[in-house]
Design an enzyme around this catalytic site. Structure first.
Site, PDB file in Angstrom:
ATOM      1  N   CYS A  12       0.861  -1.183   0.000  1.00  0.00           N
ATOM      2  CA  CYS A  12       0.000   0.000   0.000  1.00  0.00           C
ATOM      3  C   CYS A  12       0.901   1.239   0.000  1.00  0.00           C
ATOM      4  O   CYS A  12       2.125   1.128   0.138  1.00  0.00           O
ATOM      5  CB  CYS A  12      -0.864  -0.001   1.258  1.00  0.00           C
ATOM      6  SG  CYS A  12       0.158  -0.008   2.730  1.00  0.00           S
ATOM      7  N   HIS A  41       5.408  -6.366   8.203  1.00  0.00           N
ATOM      8  CA  HIS A  41       5.071  -7.734   8.596  1.00  0.00           C
ATOM      9  C   HIS A  41       5.204  -8.684   7.416  1.00  0.00           C
ATOM     10  O   HIS A  41       4.230  -9.254   6.937  1.00  0.00           O
ATOM     11  CB  HIS A  41       3.655  -7.778   9.184  1.00  0.00           C
ATOM     12  CG  HIS A  41       3.607  -7.213  10.568  1.00  0.00           C
ATOM     13  ND1 HIS A  41       2.482  -6.689  11.143  1.00  0.00           N
ATOM     14  CD2 HIS A  41       4.590  -7.105  11.499  1.00  0.00           C
ATOM     15  CE1 HIS A  41       2.770  -6.276  12.364  1.00  0.00           C
ATOM     16  NE2 HIS A  41       4.033  -6.512  12.600  1.00  0.00           N
ATOM     17  N   HIS A  74       3.523   1.527  11.119  1.00  0.00           N
ATOM     18  CA  HIS A  74       2.559   1.395  12.219  1.00  0.00           C
ATOM     19  C   HIS A  74       2.675   2.522  13.240  1.00  0.00           C
ATOM     20  O   HIS A  74       1.812   2.658  14.102  1.00  0.00           O
ATOM     21  CB  HIS A  74       2.826   0.114  13.020  1.00  0.00           C
ATOM     22  CG  HIS A  74       2.708  -1.134  12.235  1.00  0.00           C
ATOM     23  ND1 HIS A  74       1.637  -1.411  11.438  1.00  0.00           N
ATOM     24  CD2 HIS A  74       3.533  -2.212  12.137  1.00  0.00           C
ATOM     25  CE1 HIS A  74       1.814  -2.604  10.885  1.00  0.00           C
ATOM     26  NE2 HIS A  74       2.945  -3.094  11.278  1.00  0.00           N
ATOM     27  N   CYS A  96       2.866   5.880   8.742  1.00  0.00           N
ATOM     28  CA  CYS A  96       1.932   6.156   7.642  1.00  0.00           C
ATOM     29  C   CYS A  96       1.041   7.347   8.008  1.00  0.00           C
ATOM     30  O   CYS A  96       0.545   7.416   9.138  1.00  0.00           O
ATOM     31  CB  CYS A  96       1.075   4.926   7.379  1.00  0.00           C
ATOM     32  SG  CYS A  96      -0.179   5.249   6.139  1.00  0.00           S
ATOM     33  N   GLU A 126       0.512  -0.885  15.984  1.00  0.00           N
ATOM     34  CA  GLU A 126      -0.186   0.385  15.694  1.00  0.00           C
ATOM     35  C   GLU A 126      -1.024   0.815  16.897  1.00  0.00           C
ATOM     36  O   GLU A 126      -1.020   1.990  17.285  1.00  0.00           O
ATOM     37  CB  GLU A 126      -1.084   0.218  14.460  1.00  0.00           C
ATOM     38  CG  GLU A 126      -1.846   1.488  14.127  1.00  0.00           C
ATOM     39  CD  GLU A 126      -2.855   1.287  13.007  1.00  0.00           C
ATOM     40  OE1 GLU A 126      -2.559   0.562  12.049  1.00  0.00           O
ATOM     41  OE2 GLU A 126      -3.951   1.863  13.106  1.00  0.00           O
ATOM     42  N   SER A 218       1.029 -10.839   9.538  1.00  0.00           N
ATOM     43  CA  SER A 218       0.436  -9.594   9.029  1.00  0.00           C
ATOM     44  C   SER A 218      -1.071  -9.586   9.271  1.00  0.00           C
ATOM     45  O   SER A 218      -1.806 -10.426   8.734  1.00  0.00           O
ATOM     46  CB  SER A 218       0.735  -9.486   7.518  1.00  0.00           C
ATOM     47  OG  SER A 218      -0.221  -8.679   6.879  1.00  0.00           O
TER      48      SER A 218
HETATM   49  S1  SF4 Z   1      -2.690   2.742   7.156  1.00  0.00           S
HETATM   50 FE1  SF4 Z   1      -1.550   0.846   6.946  1.00  0.00          FE
HETATM   51  S2  SF4 Z   1      -2.570  -0.222   5.269  1.00  0.00           S
HETATM   52 FE2  SF4 Z   1      -3.231   1.917   5.148  1.00  0.00          FE
HETATM   53  S3  SF4 Z   1      -1.804   2.923   3.713  1.00  0.00           S
HETATM   54 FE3  SF4 Z   1      -1.010   3.175   5.790  1.00  0.00          FE
HETATM   55  S4  SF4 Z   1       0.418   1.495   6.119  1.00  0.00           S
HETATM   56 FE4  SF4 Z   1      -0.897   0.961   4.384  1.00  0.00          FE
END
Ligand code: SF4
Length: 283
Positions: A12, A41, A74, A96, A126, A218
């Site tokens: 992602c 993961h 995370h 992220c 997370e 994961s």
């Molecule tokens: S929140 Fe998690 S799954 Fe969504 S884009 Fe960010 S890293 Fe990827």
């Protein structure tokens, strides 16, 4: 046999970004670069990172001034970042942006006096990170059945672990309504997760067999496996192409393939190539 790869399979946006930051740091930094826990993961990608000089540690003890610490997608607790800075460690923050959102909403709710509820898994990094933004005061619930054991609170604020299933989040929110006078909800589920799950269900509804590629550690890969099974299709969870067994495909006309957010493209390619080789052997 037809092979259909689900849209939005593999890395992602957040994981891609974390990988780029890690590889860039490995290129231009001294050899000592660390992540607290696996950067993603996926054991195979973590091995690759180690070869490039990005090493996993379980705590900050062995890091010294001048080392570099990559914060995983995370995220982590504010205390961990403060501790690292106090030791003179350089920080590369790969949290992220969607996780940052969840952290900010949780912190704002906490500061406004809401009892924060995180819908997610208490032992997931997370969620542990988000907990640090609310001084570990949040209630973490995995599903609606856990709400009945919680006390009533006047003001409750709810957020989700970014990889939550939307239906589960909605059920928890509905259940909490009975436990609070005022309820504030932030849907912090990330779009990448929702789209990936929808695409997997779509393929699962059309396939005789599903292959889900991703680390067994994961959370989002395991959710894809559950969703495909709920769709009623025979589903195998694998980490690498070596785990594919030809006999699985004997009566499968259409095979669907999807992969978790932490599964690199090269692993997906290997699986697709092996599936195509089964096709060639049968023709
Ligand atoms: S929140 Fe998690 S799954 Fe969504 S884009 Fe960010 S890293 Fe990827």
């Amino acid at each position: 046999m037809n092979i259909i790869l689900a849209e939005n399979s593999g890395f992602c946006f957040g994981v891609k970004r974390a990988m780029k930051l890690a590889f860039d740091a490995a290129k231009c930094s001294k050899p000592l670069i660390y992540s607290l826990g696996p950067l993603i993961h996926n054991p195979q990608q973590v091995d690759l990172l180690a070869q490039k000089g990005v090493h996993e540690v379980s705590d900050l003890d062995r890091l010294v001034s001048g080392d570099t610490l990559i914060i995983r997608s995370h995220g982590t607790t504010p205390d961990t970042i403060e501790m690292a800075k106090a030791k003179g460690i350089n920080i590369v923050d790969a949290t992220c942006p969607f996780v940052v959102n969840a952290q900010r909403f949780a912190q704002a709710l906490y500061k406004e006096g809401y009892q924060v509820v995180i819908v997610g898994e208490g032992d997931h990094p997370e969620v542990i990170g988000i907990m640090g933004f609310v001084e570990n005061s949040a209630w973490v619930v995995e599903n609606a059945s856990e709400i009945k054991n919680l006390p009533r609170r006047k003001r409750v604020g709810v957020i989700a672990q970014t990889t939550q299933l939307f239906d589960n989040f909605r059920e928890v929110v509905c259940a909490i309504m009975e436990k609070s006078e005022e309820l504030k909800v932030f849907n912090t589920i990330c779009h990448a997760t929702t789209h990936r799950q929808e695409a997997a269900i779509d393929i699962a509804n059309r396939a005789n067999l599903m292959i889900v590629i991703g680390g067994r550690n994961s959370a989002n890969t395991n959710r894809l496996v559950s969703l495909c099974k709920i769709a009623g299709v025979n589903t195998y969870h694998i980490e690498t192409a070596n785990e594919l067994v030809p006999s699985w495909f004997e009566s499968a006309n259409t095979v669907g393939v999807t992969a978790g957010a932490s599964t690199p493209e090269w692993l997906i390619e290997e699986v697709l190539n092996k599936l195509k080789s089964f096709n060639r052997k049968n023709s």
